[in-house]
Scaffold this active site. Structure first.
Site, PDB file in Angstrom:
ATOM      1  N   GLU A  64      -2.474  -8.372  -2.153  1.00  0.00           N
ATOM      2  CA  GLU A  64      -2.892  -9.204  -3.279  1.00  0.00           C
ATOM      3  C   GLU A  64      -1.738  -9.459  -4.239  1.00  0.00           C
ATOM      4  O   GLU A  64      -1.570 -10.572  -4.742  1.00  0.00           O
ATOM      5  CB  GLU A  64      -4.052  -8.551  -4.032  1.00  0.00           C
ATOM      6  N   ASP A  80      -6.109  -5.031  -0.685  1.00  0.00           N
ATOM      7  CA  ASP A  80      -6.432  -5.170  -2.107  1.00  0.00           C
ATOM      8  C   ASP A  80      -6.269  -3.776  -2.703  1.00  0.00           C
ATOM      9  O   ASP A  80      -7.092  -2.893  -2.457  1.00  0.00           O
ATOM     10  CB  ASP A  80      -7.850  -5.684  -2.307  1.00  0.00           C
ATOM     11  N   ILE A  82      -6.510  -2.426  -5.725  1.00  0.00           N
ATOM     12  CA  ILE A  82      -7.645  -2.009  -6.564  1.00  0.00           C
ATOM     13  C   ILE A  82      -8.563  -3.215  -6.718  1.00  0.00           C
ATOM     14  O   ILE A  82      -8.237  -4.171  -7.418  1.00  0.00           O
ATOM     15  CB  ILE A  82      -7.214  -1.506  -7.956  1.00  0.00           C
ATOM     16  N   ASP A 208     -10.184  -9.687  -0.984  1.00  0.00           N
ATOM     17  CA  ASP A 208     -11.344  -9.075  -1.642  1.00  0.00           C
ATOM     18  C   ASP A 208     -12.402  -8.628  -0.629  1.00  0.00           C
ATOM     19  O   ASP A 208     -13.129  -7.669  -0.879  1.00  0.00           O
ATOM     20  CB  ASP A 208     -12.023 -10.073  -2.603  1.00  0.00           C
TER      21      ASP A 208
END
Length: 254
Positions: A64, A80, A82, A208
């Site tokens: 990301e 991702d 976090i 995500d």
């Protein structure tokens, strides 16, 4: 690779647990006015990339925060670091590390770890999905009245005028209840584990949802875009058991 992934994502979760609560407003960066990123996001992603490259130097990576590298490889790790950064920054437990491994065009491994909740979800293509090594399966709920669903508002964070509020106002009054974790990765895993019955959202990115998609499909669920097609998350994403997914899509396209 499955064991490597499980060990790696737990180590990344330990980094998050060590850093949560140590952050200050001064350490924040903003991608947009509402979309924040912390030093821990970058630290965790750097750690994951280093470990993956050390073990699999010829594999591609899509993070990301850092983008894509080695894009001509048959294998690509989708990261991702976090998912749910706002929850992470505010000291809440609903955040997760999400990692998927794609071979050519197919996701073959996925893991989502919510360290503050002690929940490790993982899945292997055609072999099932697990929560803390216990097999999981989507719920059998087939009516909106009996359903607890999850959704999110990435669309509002992105400033979209065509957003989820219209769908939310139509669907929620028909449900038993709604949940809002702030992490699409966790929401999808909760669908896979039958903790919620369905999920929909707009304006998400591949990183995500990549691991969570495999979790749902390996738990006998269905993932589509809002029209029932394969263009997710670009055209929205719906996840549930097949019967409930069809009902939810009818609400989203009416």
């Amino acid at each position: 690779m499955h064991s490597f992934l499980k060990e790696l994502i737990v180590k990344a979760g330990d980094l998050c647990l060590a850093e949560q609560g140590q952050l200050t407003l001064q350490s924040l960066e903003f991608k947009t006015r509402k979309d924040l990123v912390t030093a821990t996001d970058r630290q965790v992603e750097a750690f994951l990339i280093q470990e993956i490259q050390s073990r699999f130097p010829d594999h591609g990576i899509w993070g990301e925060e850092t983008g894509q590298m080695l894009t001509d490889s048959d294998y690509c790790w989708i990261i991702d670091p976090i998912d749910g950064t706002t929850s992470f920054f505010h000291g809440q437990p609903y955040y997760a590390i999400s990692i998927a491994l794609k071979k050519k065009q197919e996701i073959i491994l996925g893991a989502v770890y919510a360290p503050a909740l002690g929940q490790l979800f993982h899945a292997r293509k055609n072999q099932g999905a697990w929560l803390n090594d216990h097999p999981i399966q989507v719920s059998a709920t087939t009516t909106l009245t009996d359903a607890v669903m999850a959704t999110g508002f990435a669309c509002l964070r992105a400033g979209k005028k065509n957003n989820n509020l219209v769908h939310f106002n139509r669907i929620v009054p028909q449900l038993r209840d709604i949940r809002r974790c702030g992490s699409a990765a966790i929401d999808l895993c909760y669908v896979a584990a039958g903790k919620v019955d369905g999920f929909w959202e707009m304006n998400l990115n591949v990183y995500d949802v990549a691991a969570g998609i495999l979790m749902v499909t390996e738990a006998q669920g269905e993932v589509t875009d809002f029209t029932g097609g394969p263009d997710f998350p670009e055209k929205g994403i719906v996840a549930a058991n097949p019967v409930l997914a069809d009902i939810l899509r009818s609400q989203l396209t009416s």
